[in-house]
Structures are given as structure tokens and as C-alpha cells.
Design a protein around this motif. Structure first.
Motif, short mmCIF file in Angstrom:
data_model
loop_
_atom_site.label_atom_id
_atom_site.label_comp_id
_atom_site.label_asym_id
_atom_site.label_seq_id
_atom_site.Cartn_x
_atom_site.Cartn_y
_atom_site.Cartn_z
N SER A 1 0.84 -1.21 0.00
CA SER A 1 0.00 0.00 0.00
C SER A 1 0.87 1.25 0.00
CB SER A 1 -1.01 -0.02 1.15
OG SER A 1 -0.36 0.22 2.37
N GLY A 2 2.06 1.17 0.62
CA GLY A 2 3.00 2.31 0.56
C GLY A 2 3.43 2.58 -0.88
N SER B 1 0.66 4.18 -2.82
CA SER B 1 0.48 5.60 -2.48
C SER B 1 1.55 6.47 -3.14
CB SER B 1 0.55 5.81 -0.95
OG SER B 1 -0.47 5.06 -0.34
N VAL B 2 2.80 5.96 -3.16
CA VAL B 2 3.86 6.73 -3.81
C VAL B 2 3.57 6.84 -5.31
CG1 VAL B 2 6.31 6.72 -4.45
CG2 VAL B 2 5.63 6.24 -2.09
N ASP C 1 0.63 6.83 -6.73
CA ASP C 1 -0.45 7.81 -6.92
C ASP C 1 0.08 9.24 -6.80
OD1 ASP C 1 -2.13 5.66 -7.22
OD2 ASP C 1 -2.91 5.72 -5.15
N LEU C 2 0.99 9.45 -5.85
CA LEU C 2 1.60 10.77 -5.69
C LEU C 2 2.39 11.15 -6.96
CD1 LEU C 2 2.60 13.28 -4.09
CD2 LEU C 2 4.42 11.82 -3.14
N THR D 1 -0.99 15.15 1.02
CA THR D 1 -0.35 13.82 1.04
C THR D 1 0.08 13.46 2.45
OG1 THR D 1 0.50 14.29 -1.18
CG2 THR D 1 1.52 12.46 0.00
N GLU E 1 3.70 9.97 5.84
CA GLU E 1 4.34 8.67 5.65
C GLU E 1 4.58 8.38 4.16
OE1 GLU E 1 5.91 6.80 7.59
OE2 GLU E 1 6.14 5.01 6.35
N THR E 2 3.65 8.84 3.32
CA THR E 2 3.83 8.66 1.87
C THR E 2 5.02 9.50 1.38
OG1 THR E 2 1.49 8.23 1.59
CG2 THR E 2 2.69 8.89 -0.38
N ASP F 1 8.11 7.68 2.29
CA ASP F 1 8.34 6.56 1.36
C ASP F 1 8.85 7.05 0.00
OD1 ASP F 1 7.72 4.54 3.11
OD2 ASP F 1 5.62 4.33 2.46
N TYR F 2 8.30 8.18 -0.43
CA TYR F 2 8.73 8.78 -1.71
C TYR F 2 10.24 9.09 -1.64
CZ TYR F 2 8.66 12.39 -5.49
OH TYR F 2 8.90 13.14 -6.62
#
Ligand SMILES: [Zn+2]
Length: 679
Positions: free
Chosen positions: A223-224, A227-228, A230-231, A302, A305-306, A309-310
Motif C-alpha cells: 500500500s505504501g 500511495s507513492v 499515486d503521488l 499527502t 508517511e507517503t 516513502d517517496y
């Protein structure tokens, strides 16, 4: 691993040197110039000129397991690679002595660290642990922006990368550019256009594995990674399209520091400029102005945490070939989805590629001393002068330009700079420190180069600098320097051989020289004047005619299908296609001048000089390519696929049809009305 923040206006001949290769080197053919064994005389040139010229070579060539394609440029890459590895081995075994602590010795030590997988594996991710800890501590947006200020020195380009390069409007001076977002996929289209699902999935799955490597459990990692992704997709949507990027005006948005502060208040700009030691700068040129405006709101929406991760993923991607083998192998699973190659290249070559990227001139010095004789340089300079003269004559004869614009074009040609072989002054690396680990040495070299480049802000541009290394089998035109550049490694057979007949040399390296000259007059290069400045020297009338001719060529290439339902992108490849067309026309003219003066040597009695010329031209672009790599080339490259480059430019040249008696009804035929002449 590091990207420039300033717009990429340099036009290279092919996609940058292949990042994948083996140590296998084909034995050099004993013939010079075109080799009949590489042709297929059973195929009619009127039916399929590509196979007529290259059928023998295609039949005996297989793409090595660690490559996504194989062609003349890869052949030269392999030859050069073998030459460099031999030099490195000689140093390591003590057969060749280097001055301790010289740049050359440092480069060899960096390479040795790169191939020492035992030590690299034992260290694992420890060399980047301090940076990972800094990222862990990013608790909110102010901390995120704080981190950005040092990100480039940590090996990440970050969200607001600054870089120094020539001012597009005043190319003699260096200015500060502000770039766009870091994206893991090759360009914005990969996030936004249909048909990229397999590459997207491979990227997300690989990112999930990378996050697992950092300790996340599998479901959190997945899921991380999503999310990255999607960002990145949201960020990608704010950037210029590939078509827009062709217009350098759109990448040129000067802002005073006060305007920058007002436009993007979340970044403490003065501190940031101070950290980069460019606090004296009065303005910054934003290359992605919509991104700058939209970044703040996107970051605010955002989860932190995302964003962490980015940053973690950027770090791992940027270091993927400097830490342990496990990381390299994980990254490779994604790279395969773009190139289709089943195997990784050997570690000796991966480390050589990295060392060459960071300390290129140190290796270049060793390479040139051994493999580039002074007479090759002299002969090449004569060839280049002949092709420039031929281009000038074509300008004089040009039927669609007004005298006013023609004068400016001739002035631009007259100031064209030529660089052949290697730089007069080599880049030095006194600030590079070979550290305890490969990763430390790599970051030291990257930072030395970054600091040196930043220190040039506000200073005059050094026009003697090279944008490619001597050991790179490629060539380029730089509109900012109005120069054509031919590194030593491309000046070998099958492109150039002093023992070959003129027709073969003009068809191969002559075509390439003409291609680079024409870049000064393609849709992008033509926006820069004789001094290398982004400035309009055209009358409206001429510009309109020129753009209409370009659109004709766009339509011609748009119609070429390379895989079922996969067509060449005529607009994205137009500058390269114009250069190919101008290249072959100009080289052909130059050959005629040489033949008129020297007589026709006819070293291969079966073919006339004109025929040998066109066969040599098609030889330049012979190649095998995996489907994955072909798709990637269409979606992210600015060059048409090799097979298209081998024949389509020729089909616009009258002399080609005459040379092979190609007539209406033949598959290679194009009617005079459909043939396009630009330069
Ligand atoms: Zn080009």
C-alpha cells in the motif's frame, strides 16, 4: 544517477550509451567499408532495402541475454568496453603503472570497489543508513522542506532540485535552474496514458519489494508503494507534455528570488540557496512552472508517511547499483519490464558504467592514449569540413527560404564549432575521495561534480567543456554552444575507417556528421541563433514554411507501424527525422564533390559508389531490438526505431531511387510528390 535540473536541449545521436552490455566482442572484419557478407543479395533492394543491406548481419546476430537491443552502436560500445576493461585489468595486475592518487588511479580504485561484490554485500545498506535515519525523522512539511535543502548532497534530486547551466537566452552565462519532480517511470505519459499497465504494475511491485527491504511488512509495503505511485502520477500531471518540451520557451520561466518566495512560500529559499553556496543568485529559471504552483497543495494533501516513502524510494533507486547485489537484482526486475533483457550485465560493466559516469575524463585519458591515433582526428576534421561546406551549398540553393533568413542561416553555419575525439583540457577530480565503501566513493564523486557545477552560477560558460566522454560511442549537437561533437569512440569501423573507400565513409560517419549539423536547423535548434541564444532569427513567412515542411514529415512518420497497432510518434521524433534526412542528403552531396575531385575508386566492383553510399547509410542503423525495448523507445525516446532510420530518410532522396532503379510499384518507392526536402 543524477539528473540535471536544466532543460535537456542537447540532441544526442542515439539514446545514451546502452546501460547493458556483455564482454563479448565480435572479431573485426578484415574488409574495410561495407561488407558483402553482412548484406543479403537474395533480397531485392527495390523490395526491402533494409534486408538487402543488412540481411547477412541480421541472420547471424542474436541479442545477447543482458541487452535489450543490438546494433552498430552496441557493437562499438562492446568494442570500447573491452578496450577499457583491458586497460583496467592491466592496472590491477600491475602491468600498467599509474601515479598513485592521480585521477586515473582514483577511477580504477572506484571501479575495483564496484566489482568487489563481497564487500558490497557485507555492507548491505549501511552506507545509506544515516540518510534513511534523516528521512525517518521527517515528521511534517517544514521538516520535509528542511530535508530538501540537503537532498541533492545525499544523492536525491528531491522535490525542488536546483542546477546550474547556460542561460538559454544568454548562452555565454551560467544561471540557476529549478527542475521538476523526481519520477521513477521514464516520463509523464507512463502514468497518464493507456497501454502502460504492465510497466506500472512492475514499478509498483518493485517499489513494494524495496519498502519491504527497509522493514515494512508485505501488505504495508504494497500500500505504501501504491500511495507513492499515486503521488507521482499527480505530480506527473503538472509537468509539460513531451510535445510541449520540444519548445524551449515553455521551459524558460525566470523568477526573482522574491517572486519565488511569494510563489512557493513553504521552502525557505534563502537558506536553500545558501546551503548550495549560490546565495548570490538573483533569479532562478523554473523549467516546470505549473509544477511549482501545484506542488504545495499536493504535498499538503499527502500523508507524511507517503512523503517519507517517496524519499526512501528515490534514495534506493539512485543508489541501486552502488550497494549490495540484492538491491541491484530487485531494481533489475523493473528495468526488465522496459527492456525485456533476461539477464543483468556483468558486474565489471555495471561498475565501469558508473565510474565512467562520474569520473569519465579520467578513463577517457587512458582510453584515448591507447586507442585514438592523431591521424584519425585530422582525417575526421577534413571530413567534417567537407560536410559543412556541402550543407552551406544546400542552404545557398534552398528554394523556400527568403534571402533574409538564408543569410542568418549561413551565419549560423559559419560559427558552428566542431569538437573531435577528446577535450583539449581534461576534467580533473581532485575533490573526489575514494572512501571506505563503493557507495561513499560514488557520493563523493557526485558531490564534487555537483559543487563544481553550482560554483559556476553567474560565471561565464566554459565553451571548451564536453557534454560526452571520449569513450562514448555517440555524437551530439548543442544549440547553446552551436557545436557538433564526435567522441573518439564513434570514430571506428563501421562508422569510420581510413582504409575504407569514400562512399562507405560518407554513407556512415558522413551521414552522422550531416545529421548533427542539421540539428542546428531542426524545429528546436532553429530557435537558437548563431551565438547559441534562444532568439528568433526567422521571418514569419519562412518560419511558417519551415513548420509546414516539418508537419509533412510528421505525417510521413506517423504512418509507420512498427508492431501491430504501434506507430512511430511523428511529432516527438521530428527533430531527429529532419536531422536524418538532412544528414543523408548533405553527406551524399559531399561525396559527389570528393568523387569529382579524386575519381571513383570502386573498391567493390559489384556496386557503384552511389550504391555503396546508401548501403553504408542503412548499415549505420542495422539492429535487433526486443519488443519491450521497442515499445519503450516509441513511448519515451525521441528517435525512430533503427529499422525506420535505415530506410525512411533514403526514401526522400531522389538519388536513392536512381542508384537502385527503384520505380513506381516497388515497395521502396515513394513518388516525387511525396518526397520531402527540407535542407
Ligand atoms: Zn540526433
Amino acid at each position: 544517477m543524477f539528473r540535471y535540473a536544466w532543460p535537456a536541449v542537447m540532441a544526442a545521436l542515439v539514446i545514451s550509451a546502452p546501460g547493458v552490455a556483455t564482454g563479448i566482442v565480435a572479431a573485426q572484419d578484415a574488409t574495410y567499408g561495407i561488407d558483402i557478407a553482412n548484406m543479403d543479395l537474395g533480397v531485392s533492394p527495390r523490395q526491402d532495402f533494409y534486408r538487402f543491406a543488412n540481411g547477412g548481419w541480421l541472420a547471424k546476430t542474436e541479442i545477447p541475454g543482458d541487452k535489450s537491443s543490438y546494433g552498430t552502436f552496441t557493437e562499438l560500445y562492446d568494442i570500447t568496453l573491452e578496450q577499457l576493461l583491458t586497460i583496467l585489468d592491466d592496472v590491477v595486475t600491475g602491468e600498467r603503472a599509474l601515479e598513485p592518487n592521480s585521477d586515473e588511479a582514483k577511477a580504477v580504485r572506484m571501479w575495483q570497489q564496484g566489482i568487489d561484490l563481497e564487500t558490497r554485500n557485507a555492507l548491505g545498506l549501511t552506507p545509506i543508513e544515516p540518510v534513511l535515519a534523516e528521512i525517518d525523522a521527517v515528521a511534517d512539511l517544514p521538516a520535509y522542506h528542511q530535508f530538501q535543502q540537503n537532498a541533492m548532497f545525499r544523492g536525491l534530486s528531491g522535490s525542488l532540485p536546483l542546477g546550474v547551466g547556460p542561460d538559454l537566452r544568454d548562452s555565454g552565462m551560467n544561471v540557476v535552474y529549478l527542475g521538476g519532480p523526481w519520477l521513477g517511470l521514464p516520463n509523464r505519459d507512463y502514468y497518464l496514458e493507456d497501454g502502460n499497465e504492465a510497466v506500472q504494475e512492475s514499478y509498483i511491485a518493485t517499489n513494494a519489494k524495496l519498502l519491504e527491504r527497509l522493514g515494512a511488512d508485505p501488505s504495508a509495503a504494497r500500500s505504501g508503494a501504491q500511495s507513492v505511485y499515486d503521488l507521482e502520477k499527480t505530480l506527473a500531471a503538472t509537468t509539460l507534455t513531451r510535445e510541449e518540451e520540444q519548445n524551449p520557451e515553455l521551459s524558460y520561466n525566470p523568477l526573482t528570488i522574491a517572486e519565488l518566495v511569494a510563489r512557493y512560500p513553504a521552502m525557505p529559499w534563502l537558506n536553500y540557496l545558501d546551503t548550495l553556496v549560490i546565495s548570490g543568485t538573483e533569479r532562478v529559471i523554473a523549467t516546470q512552472i505549473d509544477y511549482l504552483d501545484e506542488l504545495g497543495p499536493i504535498l499538503e494533501q499527502t500523508p507524511i508517511e507517503t512523503l517519507r516513502d517517496y524519499l526512501r524510494l528515490q534514495l534506493l533507486w539512485n543508489f541501486n547499483n552502488n550497494l549490495d547485489l540484492e538491491l541491484e537484482e530487485t531494481a533489475f526486475t523493473f528495468l526488465q519490464s522496459l527492456g525485456g533483457q533476461p539477464e543483468m550485465q556483468p558486474v565489471e560493466e555495471r561498475a565501469l558504467g558508473q565510474t565512467s559516469g562520474l569520473m569519465g575524463d579520467a578513463l577517457g585519458k587512458l582510453y584515448v592514449a591507447e586507442h585514438f591515433p592523431p591521424q584519425a582526428k585530422a582525417e575526421m576534421e577534413t571530413l567534417v569540413a567537407g560536410i559543412i561546406a556541402a550543407f552551406g551549398e544546400r542552404l545557398e540553393r534552398n528554394a523556400w527560404m527568403t534571402p533574409e533568413t538564408r543569410e542568418k542561416a549561413l551565419a549560423k553555419l559559419a560559427t558552428l564549432r566542431v569538437k573531435v575525439g577528446y577535450p583539449d583540457e581534461w576534467e580533473t577530480y581532485e575533490d573526489v575521495e575514494i572512501g571506505e565503501s563503493y557507495a561513499e566513493s560514488v557520493i563523493s564523486a557526485a558531490n564534487a561534480s555537483l559543487r563544481e557545477s553550482l560554483a559556476e552560477a553567474g560565471l561565464p560558460v566554459d565553451r571548451e567543456e564536453w557534454g560526452m566522454n571520449a569513450q562514448t560511442a555517440n555524437a551530439y549537437y548543442s544549440p547553446l554552444n552551436n557545436e557538433i561533437v564526435f567522441p573518439a569512440a564513434i570514430l571506428q569501423a563501421p562508422f569510420f575507417d581510413y582504409r575504407a573507400d569514400p562512399a562507405s565513409n560518407y554513407g556512415a560517419i558522413g551521414f552522422i556528421i550531416g545529421h548533427e549539423i542539421t540539428h542546428g536547423f531542426d524545429l528546436q535548434g532553429s530557435r537558437f541563433d548563431e551565438n547559441g541564444n534562444l532568439a528568433n532569427w526567422w521571418t514569419d513567412e519562412d518560419r511558417e514554411r519551415f513548420e509546414a515542411l516539418n508537419q509533412d514529415l510528421v505525417a510521413q512518420y506517423d504512418a509507420i507501424e512498427v508492431l501491430p497497432d504501434l506507430f512511430v510518434n511523428g511529432q516527438i521524433t521530428v527533430t531527429e527525422n529532419v536531422a536524418d534526412l538532412g544528414g543523408v542528403e548533405t553527406a551524399y552531396d559531399a561525396l559527389q564533390t570528393v568523387l569529382a575531385a579524386q575519381g571513383d575508386s570502386r573498391s567493390l566492383a559489384e556496386f557503384t559508389s552511389e550504391q555503396r553510399f546508401f548501403v553504408a547509410a542503412a548499415t549505420v542503423w542495422r539492429g535487433e531490438i526486443r519488443d519491450e525495448a521497442l515499445i519503450t523507445r516509441i513511448r519515451s525516446g525521441v528517435h525512430a526505431p533503427p529499422e525506420v532510420r535505415a530506410t525512411q530518410p533514403l526514401r526522400n532522396v531522389d538519388a536513392f531511387f536512381d542508384a537502385f532503379a527503384i520505380v513506381e510499384g516497388d515497395p521502396m518507392y515513394l513518388s516525387p510528390a511525396e518526397r520531402i526536402r527540407i535542407w
